[in-house]
Design an enzyme around this catalytic site. Structure first.
Site, short mmCIF file in Angstrom:
data_model
loop_
_atom_site.label_atom_id
_atom_site.label_comp_id
_atom_site.label_asym_id
_atom_site.label_seq_id
_atom_site.Cartn_x
_atom_site.Cartn_y
_atom_site.Cartn_z
N THR A 3 14.51 -18.74 23.08
CA THR A 3 14.91 -19.47 24.28
C THR A 3 13.74 -20.18 24.95
O THR A 3 13.86 -21.33 25.39
CB THR A 3 15.56 -18.50 25.29
OG1 THR A 3 16.75 -17.95 24.70
CG2 THR A 3 15.95 -19.22 26.57
N THR B 125 11.79 -15.71 35.64
CA THR B 125 11.63 -16.45 34.39
C THR B 125 10.37 -17.30 34.51
O THR B 125 9.69 -17.29 35.55
CB THR B 125 12.83 -17.39 34.12
OG1 THR B 125 12.82 -18.45 35.10
CG2 THR B 125 14.15 -16.63 34.19
N GLY C 84 9.15 -8.02 23.22
CA GLY C 84 7.76 -8.00 22.80
C GLY C 84 7.26 -9.22 22.07
O GLY C 84 6.13 -9.22 21.57
N HIS D 233 33.45 -15.63 19.76
CA HIS D 233 32.38 -15.16 18.88
C HIS D 233 32.41 -13.63 18.79
O HIS D 233 31.37 -13.00 18.57
CB HIS D 233 31.01 -15.61 19.38
CG HIS D 233 30.89 -17.08 19.58
ND1 HIS D 233 30.95 -17.67 20.82
CD2 HIS D 233 30.73 -18.09 18.69
CE1 HIS D 233 30.81 -18.98 20.68
NE2 HIS D 233 30.68 -19.26 19.40
N ASP E 134 24.05 -23.40 22.51
CA ASP E 134 24.59 -24.75 22.41
C ASP E 134 24.04 -25.65 23.52
O ASP E 134 23.63 -26.78 23.27
CB ASP E 134 26.11 -24.72 22.48
CG ASP E 134 26.75 -24.13 21.24
OD1 ASP E 134 27.83 -23.53 21.37
OD2 ASP E 134 26.17 -24.24 20.15
N GLY F 19 33.08 -21.59 12.08
CA GLY F 19 33.97 -20.47 12.26
C GLY F 19 35.08 -20.73 13.26
O GLY F 19 35.93 -19.88 13.48
N HIS F 20 35.06 -21.95 13.89
CA HIS F 20 36.06 -22.28 14.90
C HIS F 20 37.01 -23.38 14.42
O HIS F 20 37.70 -24.00 15.23
CB HIS F 20 35.37 -22.72 16.19
CG HIS F 20 34.39 -21.74 16.72
ND1 HIS F 20 34.72 -20.43 16.95
CD2 HIS F 20 33.07 -21.86 17.03
CE1 HIS F 20 33.65 -19.78 17.40
NE2 HIS F 20 32.65 -20.63 17.44
#
Length: 595
Positions: free
Chosen positions: A462, A514, A418, A229, A117, A62-63
């Site tokens: 992630t 985290t 969740g 984006h 990325d 898309g770029h």
């Protein structure tokens, strides 16, 4: 913005567009399966090429013409494409690094600063390093549209100015310079670069329900700082072009704006890039370029030594443009400067230099199909451990993670979406199945490496990427430390190196709420004491202390309310449970909540 498209199937759109590059540039081929556009190897009947560092980049589709249109002599050796506005997978990138470029002098990976990325390209880099490949990675963040306060630890996004980094690095690589030097100059260009964009409308993604969730701009309104984006920028307003350009240049150059003063233009030479986001006519882009150059001279006394205006990095058919400024500084590489590198010839469709006649006449049809470089076969390292004892301890730890799933899910329901507990359980169950089918060999490197693809294939999101990067780095660290016996102190040293590797791809540190909050204390205490039990206790204590901790990263940042004050971070808790299992605490033990 129109929701009408000639091709409404996004998958077909991306694959056909990548194929089209092989039709318009004989220099390049395409690996359709992995969506990799690569520079073809030298024709067997022609003289061999001089070895050079290979530069690989990529990101969501898309770029265009970034990044696939930048592949060819003088720029990229390969570009890896994801789906529209989505990062390619780590496996795509790994294939690009290991099998689609010449790696004799090393590979430089250049990626824009977006979480997906950075994680996926970073995972591929660590996997390549674990396999013995020389790879460097440069992350480019040049967008001043979002200031320091809002960007926080994530930092600036990467936008169109990134192509200047690619051109400079590509030209230097083509001169045969070593990997360390090419990477250093790429980083130097990146830190001397600022960009900002503006748009009159958000774009519509092919295949998506027409205007279902688009945030429409009012007639005559413009948004400054819009990302590539569709991300929002720093603000909206009704203004004409001179006013808009004035605001954009102020964000780029106003030294008094502490939130955006990222660059001190202290050079007599500045390069200007005016980039079309895809939907601005050539005629109108010319008018924009004139206004920008006029204000740079009259308001800031800046007269660019190079003015590049065109379509370099789009947001599909975005009705907007971006302005980038490169502060030209000494490269300190003994010869070519930044301007000379920008002027160097390149033969790619996404840059201004036309394809040479000799290339068309050559009709090179050579391809890259050898996948030997992507093999996962791991050679024994000589780093020994008791396979029976290791399997028993690892089984206990994984069973504890599985038993903790209800608690982790409950915590993540309060502060996230969740799915953390289910993801950890799925990964743990997959590793247990793997252990039952493939017993440990007793070689630490071989055994950890065999678990890595299991984690990559079963744990998504992630956290899955973080675990995969960490484990790939652990394989590399263990190999460096081998041979010998895998003592607790050796494991601690390897884990510390893995933490350092992980820190290059995520800004998460203890205190950010985290999984890192449990990871770092475990590694630190294990290194000091060599005692797994004490290390697990430290991890458990740190995980419990995340209750009430304000999140700095992850989905929890966006969740309102006071739920985070009542529960620990799900990822940290799940990892602490794993460490407790390594130390011998089992879910079936009475009082298993206390080690």
């Amino acid at each position: 913005m129109s929701s009408k498209h000639f091709i409404n199937d996004p998958a077909h759109l991306v694959s056909s567009a990548l194929h089209a590059l092989t039709l318009t540039n004989p220099n390049v081929g395409v690996d359709a399966t992995n969506k990799i556009v690569y520079r073809r190897p030298a024709h067997p009947l022609h003289a061999p090429r001089q070895p050079q560092v290979s530069i690989l980049s990529g990101g969501g589709s898309g770029h265009e013409p970034s990044f696939a249109g930048m592949v060819g002599p003088g720029m990229l050796a390969a570009a890896v494409a994801g789906t529209i506005f989505a990062s390619p997978s780590a496996e795509q990138v790994r294939t690009g690094i290991m099998a689609r470029v010449d790696a004799e002098m090393g590979v430089l990976v250049v990626v824009m600063n977006y979480t997906g990325d950075v994680l996926n390209f970073g995972m591929a880099v660590e996997k390549a390093r674990a396999a013995g490949q020389a790879v460097e990675m440069v992350v480019v963040g040049n967008d001043v549209g979002v200031g320091r306060a809002k960007a926080g630890k994530v930092g600036r996004r990467g936008i169109a100015g990134t192509v200047l980094v690619l051109k400079i690095a590509g030209a230097l690589a083509a001169m045969g310079r070593p990997l360390e030097e090419v990477a250093r100059v790429a980083r130097l260009a990146a830190v001397n670069l600022v960009s900002v964009g503006a748009s009159l409308e958000h774009v519509h993604v092919p295949g998506r329900a027409a205007d279902a969730a688009e945030d429409k701009l009012a007639p005559g309104a413009v948004e400054i700082g819009m990302g590539i984006h569709n991300e929002p920028g720093s603000g909206r307003g009704q203004m004409d072009l001179p006013q808009l350009v004035g605001k954009m240049l102020a964000q780029l150059l106003d030294a008094k704006d502490a939130d955006r003063a990222f660059l001190n233009v202290n050079s007599n030479e500045v390069v200007l890039l005016i980039n079309n986001l895809g939907g601005v006519s050539v005629l109108e882009l010319g008018g924009i370029t004139s206004e920008v150059v006029s204000q740079l001279g009259s308001k800031y006394g800046i007269h660019p030594v190079r003015i590049l205006s065109g379509t370099f990095m789009t947001s599909l058919n975005g009705l907007g443009f971006s302005v980038s400024l490169l502060n030209v500084v000494n490269t300190d590489v003994g010869g070519p400067g930044m301007v000379e590198l920008l002027d160097a010839p390149s033969e790619v469709t996404g840059w201004a230099t036309p394809i040479q006649k000799i290339t068309w006449e050559a009709r090179n049809t050579a391809t890259r199909t050898d996948d030997a470089g992507t093999s996962r076969e791991v050679k024994p390292s000589g780093l020994k451990m008791d396979p029976g004892a290791a399997a028993a301890v690892l089984t206990d730890a994984l069973e504890r993670v599985i038993a903790a799933e209800p608690d982790v899910t409950r915590f993540d329901t309060v502060v996230g979406d969740g799915d953390c507990g289910i993801g950890l359980k799925r990964g743990a169950e997959a590793i247990l199945k793997h252990l039952s089918q493939t017993p440990l060999t007793g070689d630490a490197v071989v055994d950890v490496a065999s678990i890595v693809p299991v984690v990559e294939n079963t744990m998504d999101g992630t956290s899955g990427a973080l675990y995969a990067i960490f484990l790939n780095a652990l394989v590399h660290a263990l190999r460096v430390l081998s041979p010998g016996d895998a003592t607790p102190q050796l494991w601690a040293s390897a884990l510390k190196q893995s933490c350092d590797a992980l820190s290059k791809y995520t800004p998460a540190r203890p205190g950010d709420r985290t999984l890192v909050d449990a990871l770092y204390p475990f590694v630190e205490v294990l290194g000091k004491t060599g005692d797994v039990k004490k290390a697990a206790e430290a991890a458990r204590k740190a995980a419990d202390e995340t209750k009430g901790m304000q999140a700095s990263l992850g989905r929890t940042v966006y969740v309102g309310g006071s739920g985070y004050e009542e529960v620990p971070d799900p990822g940290a808790w799940g990892l602490a449970c794993f460490f407790l299992g390594l130390a011998g605490a089992k879910p079936t033990d009475e009082g298993w909540e206390k080690i």
